[in-house]
Design a protein around this motif. Structure first.
Motif, PDB file in Angstrom:
ATOM      1  N   SER A 128       0.826  -1.213   0.000  1.00 37.51           N
ATOM      2  CA  SER A 128       0.000   0.000   0.000  1.00 37.51           C
ATOM      3  C   SER A 128       0.863   1.267   0.000  1.00 37.51           C
ATOM      4  O   SER A 128       1.656   1.495   0.913  1.00 37.51           O
ATOM      5  CB  SER A 128      -0.915   0.017   1.227  1.00 37.51           C
ATOM      6  OG  SER A 128      -1.500   1.281   1.395  1.00 37.51           O
ATOM      7  N   ARG A 129       0.669   2.106  -1.011  1.00 38.24           N
ATOM      8  CA  ARG A 129       1.394   3.383  -1.058  1.00 38.24           C
ATOM      9  C   ARG A 129       0.943   4.307   0.064  1.00 38.24           C
ATOM     10  O   ARG A 129       1.745   5.057   0.631  1.00 38.24           O
ATOM     11  CB  ARG A 129       1.169   4.059  -2.410  1.00 38.24           C
ATOM     12  CG  ARG A 129       1.832   3.339  -3.580  1.00 38.24           C
ATOM     13  CD  ARG A 129       1.638   4.121  -4.866  1.00 38.24           C
ATOM     14  NE  ARG A 129       2.273   3.460  -5.992  1.00 38.24           N
ATOM     15  CZ  ARG A 129       2.253   3.931  -7.234  1.00 38.24           C
ATOM     16  NH1 ARG A 129       1.623   5.054  -7.497  1.00 38.24           N
ATOM     17  NH2 ARG A 129       2.852   3.272  -8.213  1.00 38.24           N
ATOM     18  N   ASP A 130      -0.364   4.281   0.384  1.00 42.82           N
ATOM     19  CA  ASP A 130      -0.884   5.140   1.447  1.00 42.82           C
ATOM     20  C   ASP A 130      -0.231   4.818   2.781  1.00 42.82           C
ATOM     21  O   ASP A 130       0.113   5.717   3.553  1.00 42.82           O
ATOM     22  CB  ASP A 130      -2.410   4.970   1.572  1.00 42.82           C
ATOM     23  CG  ASP A 130      -3.157   5.729   0.495  1.00 42.82           C
ATOM     24  OD1 ASP A 130      -2.539   6.619  -0.119  1.00 42.82           O
ATOM     25  OD2 ASP A 130      -4.331   5.433   0.262  1.00 42.82           O
ATOM     26  N   ILE A 131      -0.085   3.528   3.063  1.00 46.91           N
ATOM     27  CA  ILE A 131       0.527   3.135   4.334  1.00 46.91           C
ATOM     28  C   ILE A 131       2.032   3.360   4.302  1.00 46.91           C
ATOM     29  O   ILE A 131       2.619   3.926   5.231  1.00 46.91           O
ATOM     30  CB  ILE A 131       0.201   1.662   4.663  1.00 46.91           C
ATOM     31  CG1 ILE A 131      -1.306   1.515   4.958  1.00 46.91           C
ATOM     32  CG2 ILE A 131       1.026   1.168   5.850  1.00 46.91           C
ATOM     33  CD1 ILE A 131      -1.748   0.116   5.266  1.00 46.91           C
ATOM     34  N   ASN A 132       2.671   2.960   3.225  1.00 48.67           N
ATOM     35  CA  ASN A 132       4.139   3.078   3.150  1.00 48.67           C
ATOM     36  C   ASN A 132       4.608   4.519   3.163  1.00 48.67           C
ATOM     37  O   ASN A 132       5.731   4.810   3.587  1.00 48.67           O
ATOM     38  CB  ASN A 132       4.665   2.361   1.902  1.00 48.67           C
ATOM     39  CG  ASN A 132       4.493   0.854   1.998  1.00 48.67           C
ATOM     40  OD1 ASN A 132       4.281   0.326   3.080  1.00 48.67           O
ATOM     41  ND2 ASN A 132       4.577   0.165   0.878  1.00 48.67           N
ATOM     42  N   TYR A 160       7.837   7.031   4.912  1.00 50.62           N
ATOM     43  CA  TYR A 160       8.690   7.623   3.869  1.00 50.62           C
ATOM     44  C   TYR A 160       9.186   6.554   2.894  1.00 50.62           C
ATOM     45  O   TYR A 160      10.300   6.631   2.376  1.00 50.62           O
ATOM     46  CB  TYR A 160       9.888   8.357   4.495  1.00 50.62           C
ATOM     47  CG  TYR A 160       9.473   9.321   5.577  1.00 50.62           C
ATOM     48  CD1 TYR A 160       8.789  10.489   5.267  1.00 50.62           C
ATOM     49  CD2 TYR A 160       9.737   9.055   6.922  1.00 50.62           C
ATOM     50  CE1 TYR A 160       8.390  11.377   6.255  1.00 50.62           C
ATOM     51  CE2 TYR A 160       9.327   9.936   7.929  1.00 50.62           C
ATOM     52  CZ  TYR A 160       8.666  11.085   7.585  1.00 50.62           C
ATOM     53  OH  TYR A 160       8.253  11.966   8.567  1.00 50.62           O
ATOM     54  N   ASN A 161       8.342   5.518   2.683  1.00 51.94           N
ATOM     55  CA  ASN A 161       8.637   4.405   1.759  1.00 51.94           C
ATOM     56  C   ASN A 161       9.911   3.646   2.131  1.00 51.94           C
ATOM     57  O   ASN A 161      10.551   3.027   1.276  1.00 51.94           O
ATOM     58  CB  ASN A 161       8.737   4.914   0.311  1.00 51.94           C
ATOM     59  CG  ASN A 161       7.421   5.490  -0.180  1.00 51.94           C
ATOM     60  OD1 ASN A 161       6.368   4.874  -0.007  1.00 51.94           O
ATOM     61  ND2 ASN A 161       7.455   6.676  -0.754  1.00 51.94           N
ATOM     62  N   LYS A 162      10.270   3.683   3.427  1.00 53.06           N
ATOM     63  CA  LYS A 162      11.455   2.960   3.895  1.00 53.06           C
ATOM     64  C   LYS A 162      11.092   1.681   4.651  1.00 53.06           C
ATOM     65  O   LYS A 162      11.972   0.942   5.088  1.00 53.06           O
ATOM     66  CB  LYS A 162      12.291   3.870   4.798  1.00 53.06           C
ATOM     67  CG  LYS A 162      12.889   5.071   4.077  1.00 53.06           C
ATOM     68  CD  LYS A 162      13.679   5.952   5.024  1.00 53.06           C
ATOM     69  CE  LYS A 162      14.273   7.152   4.286  1.00 53.06           C
ATOM     70  NZ  LYS A 162      15.018   8.052   5.215  1.00 53.06           N
ATOM     71  N   ASP A 163       9.798   1.431   4.815  1.00 55.57           N
ATOM     72  CA  ASP A 163       9.356   0.244   5.549  1.00 55.57           C
ATOM     73  C   ASP A 163       7.938  -0.094   5.101  1.00 55.57           C
ATOM     74  O   ASP A 163       7.345   0.624   4.294  1.00 55.57           O
ATOM     75  CB  ASP A 163       9.401   0.509   7.055  1.00 55.57           C
ATOM     76  CG  ASP A 163       9.787  -0.736   7.846  1.00 55.57           C
ATOM     77  OD1 ASP A 163       9.388  -1.844   7.420  1.00 55.57           O
ATOM     78  OD2 ASP A 163      10.488  -0.608   8.857  1.00 55.57           O
ATOM     79  N   SER A 164       7.390  -1.185   5.629  1.00 59.04           N
ATOM     80  CA  SER A 164       6.013  -1.563   5.312  1.00 59.04           C
ATOM     81  C   SER A 164       5.389  -2.240   6.519  1.00 59.04           C
ATOM     82  O   SER A 164       6.097  -2.731   7.406  1.00 59.04           O
ATOM     83  CB  SER A 164       5.976  -2.508   4.099  1.00 59.04           C
ATOM     84  OG  SER A 164       6.705  -3.686   4.365  1.00 59.04           O
ATOM     85  N   ALA A 165       4.050  -2.245   6.563  1.00 57.79           N
ATOM     86  CA  ALA A 165       3.328  -2.896   7.660  1.00 57.79           C
ATOM     87  C   ALA A 165       3.133  -4.373   7.338  1.00 57.79           C
ATOM     88  O   ALA A 165       2.795  -4.726   6.209  1.00 57.79           O
ATOM     89  CB  ALA A 165       1.982  -2.207   7.870  1.00 57.79           C
ATOM     90  N   LYS A 166       3.361  -5.219   8.336  1.00 57.73           N
ATOM     91  CA  LYS A 166       3.244  -6.672   8.150  1.00 57.73           C
ATOM     92  C   LYS A 166       2.062  -7.193   8.962  1.00 57.73           C
ATOM     93  O   LYS A 166       2.062  -7.124  10.188  1.00 57.73           O
ATOM     94  CB  LYS A 166       4.548  -7.359   8.583  1.00 57.73           C
ATOM     95  CG  LYS A 166       5.769  -6.922   7.775  1.00 57.73           C
ATOM     96  CD  LYS A 166       7.050  -7.534   8.315  1.00 57.73           C
ATOM     97  CE  LYS A 166       8.249  -7.133   7.464  1.00 57.73           C
ATOM     98  NZ  LYS A 166       8.510  -5.681   7.490  1.00 57.73           N
ATOM     99  N   LEU A 167       1.057  -7.706   8.258  1.00 62.89           N
ATOM    100  CA  LEU A 167      -0.140  -8.213   8.932  1.00 62.89           C
ATOM    101  C   LEU A 167       0.052  -9.639   9.425  1.00 62.89           C
ATOM    102  O   LEU A 167       0.657 -10.478   8.751  1.00 62.89           O
ATOM    103  CB  LEU A 167      -1.338  -8.193   7.990  1.00 62.89           C
ATOM    104  CG  LEU A 167      -1.988  -6.855   7.644  1.00 62.89           C
ATOM    105  CD1 LEU A 167      -3.360  -7.097   7.036  1.00 62.89           C
ATOM    106  CD2 LEU A 167      -2.101  -5.949   8.851  1.00 62.89           C
ATOM    107  N   ASN A 168      -0.464  -9.903  10.625  1.00 63.11           N
ATOM    108  CA  ASN A 168      -0.603 -11.270  11.140  1.00 63.11           C
ATOM    109  C   ASN A 168      -2.091 -11.539  11.305  1.00 63.11           C
ATOM    110  O   ASN A 168      -2.829 -10.678  11.783  1.00 63.11           O
ATOM    111  CB  ASN A 168       0.115 -11.432  12.476  1.00 63.11           C
ATOM    112  CG  ASN A 168       1.617 -11.226  12.366  1.00 63.11           C
ATOM    113  OD1 ASN A 168       2.207 -10.464  13.112  1.00 63.11           O
ATOM    114  ND2 ASN A 168       2.244 -11.899  11.410  1.00 63.11           N
TER     115      ASN A 168
END
Length: 359
Positions: free
Chosen positions: A307-311, A315-323
């Motif tokens: 997701s661009r909105d979340i990332n 600052y596009n240096k990480d991402s959210a990981k869902l469990n």
């Protein structure tokens, strides 16, 4: 000369980044997509730009004994920039609708300083290095007061048209929102009248844990029809605490809200999303099969990661990981057992650093 070459490259690179930042701000204003978090990050970038840029310019002025009138112009402009940015930061942070004032000033600065005085200064240093006196270099370099006016005026006119269009769309959205609010009031009245009011979390506007338990219990007591099953997905962001520690508490609420948007856009129209507690969401999926529920889980994990909105929060240096913990119900079972089963599966999914689900 090595000192000049190094500083000149840094000044020009910083000005190039400044133009990119202003262009990005302009696009977000035109698309009506500027958030408070993005605005605060923008002001931070501007503070860093001015601090480093002004220091380098002042060093290069001292090193080459730039003519006093040119020095005076830079000093006055630097003071003006700092003063205006402080005022605009206070004003725009309280009211995003004033962001056009900020953009106007930044475009003016780009015209007069970035594309004007900074380039003049570097040309003067080049002339001084070739044997001219600082005064001669100053007199040989001049800026036409109307040099970039036509271009800047055209850009502003285009932006004004886009902002006007968005204001018109915004008015239409307000009418739709008013109609929706009226429908919600009618629904609230009916719920109160017939004793089935829905309890909602204030921040996310989602049904809360209490409502989730009611709805699950109702499904269980009514029984599951045909061969379909009731699917439950208990969801958490596995690296939630790590992201908050890394990027600050400012992203907390926005991270949850944007994750909710991903869930709503990925799940089916008759699926229901609930806010259970901090960093825990539940999706109730009627008429599910093992294949369909696994497909939803895989899509949720992939869509959240990409997701661009979340990332953009990172600052596009990480991402959210869902469990995700998944429970499928096809028979009468005690509510407490359902909750324990899905909670245990979520904990198993959280046991590791990767995004995954357990069914």
């Amino acid at each position: 000369m090595e000192f000049y070459n190094t500083k000149a490259k840094e000044i020009e690179k910083r000005n190039s980044n400044y133009i990119k930042l202003v262009n990005t701000l302009g696009r977000k204003l035109a698309n009506d997509s500027l958030s408070h978090f993005e605005l605060q990050a923008f002001f931070k970038d501007m503070a860093q730009y001015s601090s480093q840029q002004f220091e380098d310019i002042n060093q290069i002025i001292d090193e080459y004994h730039i003519y006093e009138k040119q020095v005076q112009t830079h000093k006055q402009n630097q003071k003006m920039f700092i003063k205006e940015m402080v005022l605009l930061c206070d004003s725009v942070s309280e009211d995003l609708s004033k962001a056009k004032m900020l953009l106007d000033f930044l475009i003016f600065w780009m015209d007069s300083q970035v594309l004007g005085q900074d380039k003049v200064l570097l040309r003067q240093i080049s002339l001084i290095s070739s044997g001219k006196t600082p005064k001669e270099a100053y007199e040989l370099t001049s800026i036409s007061p109307n040099g970039n006016d036509t271009l800047i005026r055209t850009l502003n006119e285009m932006l004004d048209l886009l902002l006007q269009r968005n204001r018109e769309l915004s008015e239409s959205n307000k009418i739709l929102a008013a109609n929706l609010e009226q429908k919600q009031k009618e629904l609230l009245y009916l719920n109160q009248k017939y004793g089935s009011i829905v309890t909602v979390d204030e921040t996310t506007k989602l049904p809360n844990r209490k409502q989730a338990l009611k709805d699950i219990d109702k499904y269980i007591n009514n029984g599951v029809k045909d061969e379909s099953k009731l699917g439950l997905l208990l969801i958490s962001i596995g690296n939630y605490d790590e992201l908050l520690k890394k990027f600050g508490a400012r992203i907390d609420e926005e991270l949850i809200l944007r994750t909710i948007d991903i869930i709503k856009n990925t799940t089916r129209s008759d699926d229901v999303v609930y806010f259970m507690r901090r960093n825990e969401l539940l999706v109730l999926c009627p008429s599910s099969s093992e294949t369909s529920i696994i497909n939803i889980a895989n899509l949720l994990i992939a869509n959240t990661k990409n997701s661009r909105d979340i990332n953009s929060l990172f600052y596009n240096k990480d991402s959210a990981k869902l469990n995700i913990g998944i429970e499928l119900i096809d028979k009468n079972i005690a509510l407490k057992d359902v909750l324990k089963n899905v909670d245990d599966k979520l904990k198993m999914a959280e046991d590791g650093k990767e995004a995954k689900f357990v069914i």
